[in-house]
Design a protein around this motif. Structure first.
Motif, PDB file in Angstrom:
ATOM      1  N   ASP A 141      64.666  -5.225  46.225  1.00 46.38           N
ATOM      2  CA  ASP A 141      65.754  -5.413  46.739  1.00 46.38           C
ATOM      3  C   ASP A 141      66.164  -5.752  45.677  1.00 46.38           C
ATOM      4  N   GLN A 143      67.073  -3.843  43.592  1.00 45.59           N
ATOM      5  CA  GLN A 143      67.809  -2.337  43.037  1.00 45.59           C
ATOM      6  C   GLN A 143      68.686  -1.899  44.495  1.00 45.59           C
ATOM      7  N   SER A 144      68.749  -2.471  45.323  1.00 47.33           N
ATOM      8  CA  SER A 144      69.695  -2.625  46.775  1.00 47.33           C
ATOM      9  C   SER A 144      70.447  -3.074  45.709  1.00 47.33           C
ATOM     10  N   SER A 147      73.482  -1.602  44.143  1.00 51.74           N
ATOM     11  CA  SER A 147      73.724  -0.471  44.141  1.00 51.74           C
ATOM     12  C   SER A 147      75.067  -0.679  45.255  1.00 51.74           C
ATOM     13  N   GLU A 149      76.553   0.395  47.371  1.00 56.07           N
ATOM     14  CA  GLU A 149      76.511   0.448  48.970  1.00 56.07           C
ATOM     15  C   GLU A 149      75.840  -1.062  49.859  1.00 56.07           C
ATOM     16  N   ALA A 151      72.806  -3.398  50.608  1.00 60.44           N
ATOM     17  CA  ALA A 151      72.097  -3.746  52.103  1.00 60.44           C
ATOM     18  C   ALA A 151      71.975  -4.105  51.940  1.00 60.44           C
TER      19      ALA A 151
END
Length: 348
Positions: A141, A143-144, A147, A149, A151
């Motif tokens: 979670d 990491q997302s 990013s 982009e 989550a």
């Protein structure tokens, strides 16, 4: 001659008798600036709670302070103890740190609480945060969320809800998994993440953990090959005799921890030298000495090289645990600074 490994620093912000938290933090900021000047690769803060001899309770705050006062060194957590925090909060904190010092932030994540059961419950007083059983999910979670982009969360209504740790990320911190058991080594390998074994704390199981990590590694886009380094406690001084004296306060403190005795601020070297003999503690201390780097510059550099060569790493992270004499300034740690200076000088 084998190339010398890179050097990094792990800091728990030790607090000794007669020293305030403000003194200890000021000393650590100065130590980080010395590491920056001496070309150390990274400077990490640990997370521990309610310990009289340790002031590193909030890595993100400390990282921000040091990032603002250094020029090039990577700064990070060694680590954030994820069971104590909501993943979104961790992601937001480190996204902000990446914005403060782009390209210089490491997010080391650990699975342990970093304290005793009472403090663990106080840290979770508003409800469960990162349940240990869901540790792999929460790492993913974070990491997302970090990013660019972000989550997507699927609500019970079926609608997707977009979440990002920061509105317009252009870079992300490097995520590392930390541990002292097979579990974290295997998870880091499975997720294709860099990994560090907490060798400075125990050393038991190091070889097996590194083997599991390297042999089971699944390449990821950002980390196509396994990345790891070693941590080790270190005291380096102009003479081996001074190094042995400067190691005593931390050795005494670790012995108290292992024997489940009440913890207190670190002794000064003078207090440690005057302490009465204690057969139980002394036996533990002798065993710990063999795993620590304690000596003059030549001895310290040789031990660092042997450690790196034996375990196949190109970086060694030292925890400079040199104590202070009673007459040394409260807001400085000359012994820790000279450990970094002497090691860097002998290895370059």
């Amino acid at each position: 001659m084998t190339a010398s490994p890179r050097l990094s620093v792990l800091d728990l912000i030790p607090v000794r008798s007669g020293q305030t938290s403000a003194d200890a933090v000021a000393a650590s900021v100065a130590l980080a600036q010395a590491a920056d000047r001496l070309d150390y690769a990274r400077y990490w803060f640990a997370e521990h709670h309610n310990m009289p001899a340790v002031a590193s309770t909030t890595p993100p705050v400390l990282i921000a302070a040091v990032a603002a006062r250094t020029e090039r060194i990577r700064v990070g957590s060694g680590g954030v103890m994820l069971p104590n925090h909501a993943p979104l909060v961790v992601a937001e904190q480190f996204a902000a740190l990446e914005a403060i010092a782009p390209g210089r932030i490491d997010l080391g994540i650990g699975r342990a609480p970093g304290s005793d059961p009472v403090i663990t419950q106080l840290l979770r007083i508003s409800g469960p945060t990162a349940d240990v059983d869901r540790f792999p999910d929460h790492v993913a979670d974070i990491q997302s969320l970090l990013s660019p982009e972000g989550a997507n969360l699927r609500l019970t209504s079926g609608r997707e809800y977009a979440i990002a740790a920061t509105p317009a990320a252009t870079g992300t911190p490097t995520v590392w998994l930390l541990g002292s058991s097979d579990y974290s080594a295997q998870l880091a390998a499975q997720l294709g993440l860099p990994y560090v074994f907490a060798n400075h704390f125990s050393g038991e199981g190091l070889e097996r953990a590194l083997e599991l990590y390297r042999t089971g590694y699944e390449p990821s886009e950002r980390h196509p090959v396994p990345e790891t380094f070693l941590t080790v406690n270190a005291v380096v001084a102009p003479t081996s005799e001074e190094a042995a004296e400067r190691a005593l306060p931390q050795l005494h403190s670790m012995a108290r921890l292992r024997l489940n005795r009440p913890m207190r601020p670190l002794e000064t070297i003078d207090e440690a030298l005057a302490a009465p003999a204690d057969s139980l503690a002394d036996d533990l201390i002798e065993r710990m000495r063999t795993r620590w780097i304690i000596g003059d510059a030549e001895q310290g550099a040789a031990q660092v090289r042997r450690l790196a060569e034996r375990h196949g790493v190109e970086e060694v992270m030292v925890s400079p645990i040199a104590g202070s004499y009673a007459n040394e300034p409260a807001d400085a740690t000359p012994g820790r600074v000279q450990t970094l200076e002497l090691l860097a000088g002998a290895l370059n």
